[in-house]
Design a protein around this motif. Structure first.
Motif, short mmCIF file in Angstrom:
data_model
loop_
_atom_site.label_atom_id
_atom_site.label_comp_id
_atom_site.label_asym_id
_atom_site.label_seq_id
_atom_site.Cartn_x
_atom_site.Cartn_y
_atom_site.Cartn_z
N VAL A 1 0.86 -1.09 0.06
CA VAL A 1 0.01 -0.10 0.08
C VAL A 1 0.84 1.29 0.03
O VAL A 1 1.82 1.31 0.68
N THR A 2 0.51 2.17 -0.90
CA THR A 2 1.21 3.56 -0.84
C THR A 2 0.23 4.51 -0.57
O THR A 2 -0.85 4.56 -1.45
N PRO A 3 0.33 5.56 -0.01
CA PRO A 3 -0.64 6.93 -0.02
C PRO A 3 -0.75 7.56 -1.36
O PRO A 3 -0.04 7.51 -2.06
N GLU A 4 -2.26 7.81 -1.43
CA GLU A 4 -2.60 8.09 -2.83
C GLU A 4 -2.05 9.59 -3.30
O GLU A 4 -1.57 10.39 -2.15
N THR A 5 -2.02 10.02 -4.10
CA THR A 5 -1.32 11.26 -4.64
C THR A 5 -2.53 12.20 -4.45
O THR A 5 -3.60 11.99 -4.56
N GLY A 6 -2.31 13.45 -4.95
CA GLY A 6 -2.99 14.75 -4.94
C GLY A 6 -2.39 15.81 -4.02
O GLY A 6 -2.34 16.94 -4.56
N THR A 7 -2.00 15.53 -2.89
CA THR A 7 -1.40 16.36 -2.08
C THR A 7 0.31 15.84 -1.85
O THR A 7 1.06 16.57 -0.94
N ILE A 8 0.65 14.67 -2.30
CA ILE A 8 2.04 14.55 -2.39
C ILE A 8 2.70 14.50 -3.56
O ILE A 8 1.96 14.34 -4.77
N LEU A 9 3.98 14.54 -3.59
CA LEU A 9 4.78 14.58 -4.81
C LEU A 9 4.51 13.23 -5.63
O LEU A 9 4.88 12.03 -4.81
N GLU A 10 4.48 13.14 -6.83
CA GLU A 10 4.39 12.10 -7.61
C GLU A 10 5.71 11.36 -8.12
O GLU A 10 6.27 11.79 -9.15
N GLY A 11 6.45 10.66 -7.25
CA GLY A 11 8.04 10.47 -7.39
C GLY A 11 8.03 9.44 -8.49
O GLY A 11 7.24 8.42 -8.77
N ILE A 12 9.12 9.54 -9.30
CA ILE A 12 9.54 8.86 -10.50
C ILE A 12 9.67 7.46 -9.88
O ILE A 12 9.43 6.40 -10.48
N THR A 13 10.56 7.44 -8.63
CA THR A 13 10.90 6.15 -8.10
C THR A 13 9.66 5.59 -7.46
O THR A 13 9.53 4.21 -7.77
N ARG A 14 8.77 6.38 -6.86
CA ARG A 14 7.64 5.71 -6.47
C ARG A 14 6.76 5.06 -7.56
O ARG A 14 6.25 4.01 -7.52
N ALA A 15 6.55 5.55 -8.80
CA ALA A 15 5.87 5.27 -9.98
C ALA A 15 6.53 3.90 -10.58
O ALA A 15 5.97 2.78 -10.73
N SER A 16 7.83 3.89 -10.36
CA SER A 16 8.70 2.57 -10.90
C SER A 16 8.60 1.40 -10.02
O SER A 16 8.40 0.41 -10.49
N ILE A 17 8.28 1.67 -8.70
CA ILE A 17 8.30 0.92 -7.68
C ILE A 17 6.77 0.18 -7.87
O ILE A 17 6.50 -1.22 -7.96
N ILE A 18 6.06 0.97 -8.15
CA ILE A 18 4.37 0.22 -8.37
C ILE A 18 4.48 -0.73 -9.40
O ILE A 18 3.89 -1.75 -9.45
N GLU A 19 5.18 -0.35 -10.59
CA GLU A 19 4.78 -0.97 -11.76
C GLU A 19 6.04 -2.32 -11.53
O GLU A 19 5.50 -3.71 -11.74
N LEU A 20 7.23 -2.02 -10.74
CA LEU A 20 8.09 -3.24 -10.53
C LEU A 20 7.46 -4.27 -9.59
O LEU A 20 7.76 -5.46 -9.62
N ALA A 21 6.83 -3.67 -8.49
CA ALA A 21 6.23 -4.69 -7.59
C ALA A 21 5.16 -5.41 -8.33
O ALA A 21 5.03 -6.69 -7.93
N GLY A 22 4.34 -4.86 -9.20
CA GLY A 22 3.37 -5.68 -9.86
C GLY A 22 4.19 -6.64 -10.80
O GLY A 22 3.54 -7.91 -10.82
#
Length: 358
Positions: A252-273
């Motif tokens: 689980v990762t906190p949803e965006t809107g008020t947080i920075l959409e990190g490039i590493t964050r996005a990559s981890i989401i894809e990599l974890a899947g």
């Protein structure tokens, strides 16, 4: 885009570069050159040039000094085992700068021009890209944009400067990866609904510093912020995004809107899947964190960002008690190993994330 190059008349000697690359630290040494572009309503983006790195001359009335109209990015260039040099998802950094520019009322620098500008500086200063030698040394890249108009009226600037500078960077963790201890900020918030939380702008980082100082006084490494509305939901750290690994393998990762959409964050989401994990982006409360660790439902917590890549999170301290460290790090380190392997060319890149520069 036309970019002219005026080589530095006094570049660092090869011996000095080798000395710096042997122990670069972070953000302490800079390469021989810098890249500059300028924008005006009449001419658009123009004046692309690479020239010797050096101080800027700014009028005291330069708008950025008064109204903080500024954005930036953080990324790295990696030398692979064959000597080639690559960047990691530069088009994603470029797209995020476009989003930040919209929020800060800046002109949009096209993605292809952003990538070309970064590539041009890295190519000019390629001898500054470290050889990792099995480690994680790389060349940190800092593209940034600021209101350079000399004007004290409160409106979007009509003269904007975009620059790229570069600094060799060593491994974030000297002596091995260690869990970071966090301070829970319960009185100060970093961003709110409709604010600039999702924009990569200096003001967001400035907003984190008072809480960071408070946490450091308590012996903590980083500060974790809660939402500005209810003060219940976990957002992010001062400079990193958060992930929570559950016993059933869900992350689980906190949803965006008020947080920075990190490039590493996005990559981890894809990599974890890709590694077989279900990943949820949703609101995540501090109570869920506390109770999940206590019950064993949460087995690992980690943070991510460009500098540290992925780091385990240890205990969370606050004025009202402590959240114990989650016991494991197996998933955390598996994700880290694969991501770092892709970046440095030591592992296959099934996502097409790497971009060759030289």
């Amino acid at each position: 885009m036309q970019i002219t190059t005026s080589p530095s008349s006094s570049p660092a000697s090869d011996e000095r570069v080798a000395e710096i690359l042997a122990d670069p630290g972070f953000g302490k040494h800079f390469t021989d050159h810098m890249l500059t572009l300028e924008w005006t309503p009449e001419a658009g983006w123009h004046g692309g040039r690479i020239e010797a790195y050096g101080p800027l001359s700014l009028d005291p009335a330069t708008a950025v000094l008064h109204y903080a109209q500024e954005t930036f990015e953080g990324m790295k260039a990696y030398r692979h085992p064959d000597g080639s040099i690559w960047s990691f998802r530069p088009e994603a950094n470029a797209a995020r700068m476009v989003r930040s520019s919209h929020r800060l009322a800046f002109p949009e620098l096209p993605v292809e021009d952003f990538v070309q500008a970064v590539d041009a500086l890295v190519a000019a200063d390629q001898r500054w890209v470290p050889t990792p030698d099995g480690g994680e040394n790389a060349l940190y890249l800092r593209p940034f944009m600021f209101a350079s108009e000399t004007f004290l009226g409160v409106r979007p600037a009509e003269h904007v400067t975009f620059m790229v500078i570069a600094s060799p960077a060593g491994a974030y963790f000297k002596g091995g990866i260690k869990p970071v201890t966090l301070w829970l900020s319960e009185h100060l918030t970093r961003a709110g609904r409709g604010g600039m939380g999702a924009a990569k702008t200096g003001g967001n980082y400035a907003a984190s510093l008072a809480a960071q100082r408070e946490g450091m006084a308590k012996g903590c490494d980083q500060v974790v912020f809660l939402d500005a509305t209810e003060g219940r939901y976990v957002e992010e750290l001062g400079g990193m995004n958060l992930f929570f690994v559950h016993a059933d393998g869900t992350i689980v990762t906190p949803e965006t809107g008020t947080i920075l959409e990190g490039i590493t964050r996005a990559s981890i989401i894809e990599l974890a899947g890709h590694q077989g994990h279900k990943v949820e982006e949703r609101r995540f409360s501090i109570d869920e964190w506390r109770e999940g660790v206590a019950s064993g439902a949460i087995t690992e917590v980690f943070a991510c960002g460009t500098a540290a890549v992925i780091t385990p999170v240890g205990a969370v301290l606050s004025e009202h008690g402590e959240i114990a460290a989650a016991p494991g790090s197996e998933v955390t380190m598996a994700l880290r190993e694969e991501l770092v392997g892709i970046q440095f060319g030591r592992a296959e890149d099934p996502f097409g994330w790497m971009h060759r520069i030289v």
